[in-house]
Design an enzyme around this catalytic site. Structure first.
Site, short mmCIF file in Angstrom:
data_model
loop_
_atom_site.label_atom_id
_atom_site.label_comp_id
_atom_site.label_asym_id
_atom_site.label_seq_id
_atom_site.Cartn_x
_atom_site.Cartn_y
_atom_site.Cartn_z
N HIS A 461 0.83 -1.20 0.00
CA HIS A 461 0.00 0.00 0.00
C HIS A 461 0.87 1.26 0.00
O HIS A 461 0.72 2.14 -0.85
CB HIS A 461 -0.91 -0.02 1.24
N GLU A 462 1.80 1.32 0.94
CA GLU A 462 2.64 2.52 1.04
C GLU A 462 3.54 2.65 -0.17
O GLU A 462 3.84 3.76 -0.63
CB GLU A 462 3.47 2.50 2.34
ZN LIG Z 1 -2.89 5.22 2.04
#
Ligand SMILES: [Zn+2]
Length: 671
Positions: A461-462
């Site tokens: 995600h990051e």
């Molecule tokens: Zn996010």
């Protein structure tokens, strides 16, 4: 001697010289940088030449270089490696920065120049990007109230100040109620609780000076208690206390605060010429109107409620088998859901973890970026702010693209959660600058470091946010990378999570730490199925909160928000055994500040897009389809906020997303 933060950075890729900077350098550097920025802004405002793009908007974009340096270094270490001195500095800096930016947005002379340009925009010869930056700058001033005069102007300032105070009180009241309540547990009350819950309850007890374990209202204790405790009477007590936060009467009650906040927001929106606060707030979002938000939420609501209803029936039967009659209550849901999870998808975290080595998962995220976008990653040996930080030079066809920094391990000096920020954002004006992007996570250290499945998703995600920064290719910094609408910004990050689930990626990179064997298919299937467990409940508690938030702000402010909340829940047929994820007196997203007010829906808006965008790959040649990858970079990852989010999505996909992919992804309709 020159302050090392303000001096020219003679380092590889002009990365901040962390080893030369001491905490005593921050305060003087900030003061110098604020003064310099204000002088630059005043010079623009007081310029006697006729406004043009370069001497006004361009000059504003170029101003504040020193301030950017100070803030990027300071907020990097304040978030990821704090200490008492840095905490104290942060307390001093917040009001200073708020006053600084408010002085700029209420500078009337500056606004007149911007407004003059805006009025003449059709005669100016601007590039599409310049038109966009002019529009955004002008809109930012107007929305902050710069166009108001006389009494309206004064009233706006008063409203803003009062709203800030109300937001702070709301947060403090909630914290006070959370701290106040606890319930002591005797040894026999610990029945059924796993070791980690007992440990947390004991630690909480000693923090409260109680001899023995206690249940508190901290999410990390109350939720597992409701999940695991077979004691229905205790679950009821704890749940009711949890649900009553911010609504206990007396000094910490948040209900009046919520009512006043909604009234003032409405007045603020109307002073600015909008019908109501939702219209004001959604103007800058991809959704644009309350109707479109409502439509999305209601499309998800019905299937979610149906799923939750079927789940409630199953669990009511389980409860009756335990000899309890009467309806399933809110304090029963998590307990029976956990029992069911165990029976249907028992997944042993301890067995799974050796397959998810941090280093292999980092390699996996890089390998996907290589296949999709041709990026290469080479380790860099440079001094950073903490020895756990690692850095890579990112190149494409041998050309420098960015520096990527990963700071993955939890430590006491780091705030919780995970985030991505640009220590330097990509821009070409006033000079070319390549991005320096950091991902900060809170994974447990180990040798080798092993991740849970949630951790691995967080890593992807990051890294998706990082790609949005690193592949940015715009001229002006104010619209670079992740400077996009709130309901669009989670698209690249949530989308990237899908590549973790691609079977060939897991087959190659999810290898056992000791044996090197790939994750067995059976385990992989279990992981993917368990991710959708109890999705009816999760979707219902979220959507109910999002709808209440929307109805609070769309239309006249309710005299009594609690009455309004009850009306909305009644109208949508809220299942009685499910509480809102955030009921009004606890809804910090909406009342602690206005970041998510009438915008709590935005998590789901992004999810609709990420599900649909990944489906675009699947419909084409698969997860690594070259043409889709090219389109993703061209229309979304490189474009920052240079165009409206909807245009960008249409350019990528050819159509706007429907909710089908999301409903399938959540297991709410058949795949
Ligand atoms: Zn996010």
């Amino acid at each position: 001697m020159t302050n090392p933060i303000l001096a020219a950075w003679q380092t590889p890729f002009e990365i901040a010289p962390f080893d030369a900077i001491s905490d005593d350098d921050f305060a003087p550097a900030l003061d110098t940088a604020l003064t310099a920025h204000l002088e630059q802004i005043e010079a623009i405002a007081d310029n006697t030449e006729t406004p043009d793009f370069d001497n006004t908007i361009g000059a504003m974009e170029a101003a504040g270089e020193a301030l950017d340096k100070v803030l990027s270094v300071f907020f990097t270490v304040a978030g990821a490696d704090s200490n008492p001195k840095r905490e104290e500095l942060q307390r001093d800096f917040s009001p200073k920065l708020a006053a600084h930016f408010s002085a700029i947005s209420s500078n009337k002379a500056l606004f007149r120049r911007v407004a003059d340009l805006w009025a003449r925009k059709d005669e100016l010869t601007l590039t599409p990007e310049q038109s966009r930056v002019l529009m955004l700058t002008h809109r930012g001033f107007v929305r902050a109230g710069a166009a108001l005069e006389g009494e309206d102007d004064t009233r706006m300032q008063d409203i803003k100040a009062r709203l800030a105070t109300l937001g702070t009180s709301f947060t403090q009241n909630l914290l006070a109620d959370e701290r106040e309540w606890f319930m002591e547990l005797s040894d026999s009350d610990l029945e059924g609780l796993p070791d980690f819950v007992v440990g947390a309850a004991r630690a909480a007890g000693s923090e409260k000076d109680v001899d023995g374990p206690v249940v508190t209202l901290s999410r990390s204790i109350i939720v597992p208690f409701l999940q695991f405790s077979p004691r229905r009477d205790l679950r009821e007590l704890a749940y009711k206390a949890w649900a009553a936060r911010g609504a206990n009467g007396g000094e910490t009650d948040n209900r009046e605060i919520a009512a006043e906040t909604l009234k003032l927001r409405e007045e603020r929106a109307q002073l600015l010429g909008y019908d109501n606060f939702a219209a004001y707030k959604l103007e800058t979002e991809m959704a644009r109107t309350p109707e479109r938000v409502r439509e999305l939420l209601m499309q998800v609501w019905e299937p979610a409620r149906a799923q939750a209803g079927a789940d409630a029936e199953t669990m009511t039967q389980m409860m009756q088998a335990d000899g309890i009659n009467g309806p399933l209550e809110a304090w029963d849901w998590r307990y029976y859901a956990e029992k069911r999870r165990k029976a249907e998808h028992d997944l042993d975290e301890a067995e799974l973890k050796p397959y998810l080595q941090l280093d292999r998962m980092i390699e996996a995220s890089f390998a996907c970026a290589n296949r999709l976008f041709g990026l290469d990653f080479a380790p860099l040996d440079i001094p950073l702010y903490h020895e756990d930080c690692r850095a890579w030079e990112v190149t494409r066809n041998g050309k420098h693209v960015a520096v990527f920094i990963g700071d993955y391990f939890a430590r006491g000096s780091k705030r919780s959660g995970a985030w991505c920020s640009a220590m330097r954002a990509q821009a070409k004006f006033p000079k070319e600058q390549a991005p320096i992007v950091i991902n900060v996570c809170n994974f447990a250290k180990g040798d080798p470091a092993l991740l849970s499945y949630d951790d691995a998703r967080t890593l992807f995600h990051e890294f998706g946010h990082a790609l949005h920064q690193m592949l940015s290719n715009v001229t002006y910094e104010s619209i670079s990378g992740t400077s996009v609408a709130r309901d669009f910004v989670e698209l690249p990050s949530q989308l990237y999570e899908h590549w973790l689930e691609v079977p060939e990626v897991l087959a190659e990179f999810a290898t056992h730490a000791e044996t090197g064997a790939p994750m067995p298919q059976e385990m992989l299937d279990k992981v993917l199925k368990a991710a959708n467990f109890d999705m009816g409940f999760q979707t219902v508690e979220y959507v109910a909160s999002a709808l209440v938030d929307l109805e609070f702000h769309d239309g006249a402010a309710p005299a009594d928000p609690m009455v309004k909340q009850a009306e909305v829940l009644e109208q949508i047929g809220m299942p009685q055994a499910i509480g809102m994820r955030h009921a009004t007196p606890q809804f910090a997203h909406v009342f602690a500040g206005d970041g998510y007010s009438s915008a709590y829906y935005s998590y789901m808006w992004s999810e609709v897009m990420d599900a649909d965008a990944f489906a675009a790959f699947e419909e084409a040649g698969g997860a690594f389809d070259a043409e889709r990858a090219k389109a993703l970079e061209t229309h979304i990852l490189s474009t920052g906020g240079s165009r409206e989010a909807e245009e960008l999505y249409l350019a990528f996909r050819g159509k706007l997303p429907g909710v089908e992919a999301l409903l399938k992804g959540r297991g709410l309709i058949a795949a």
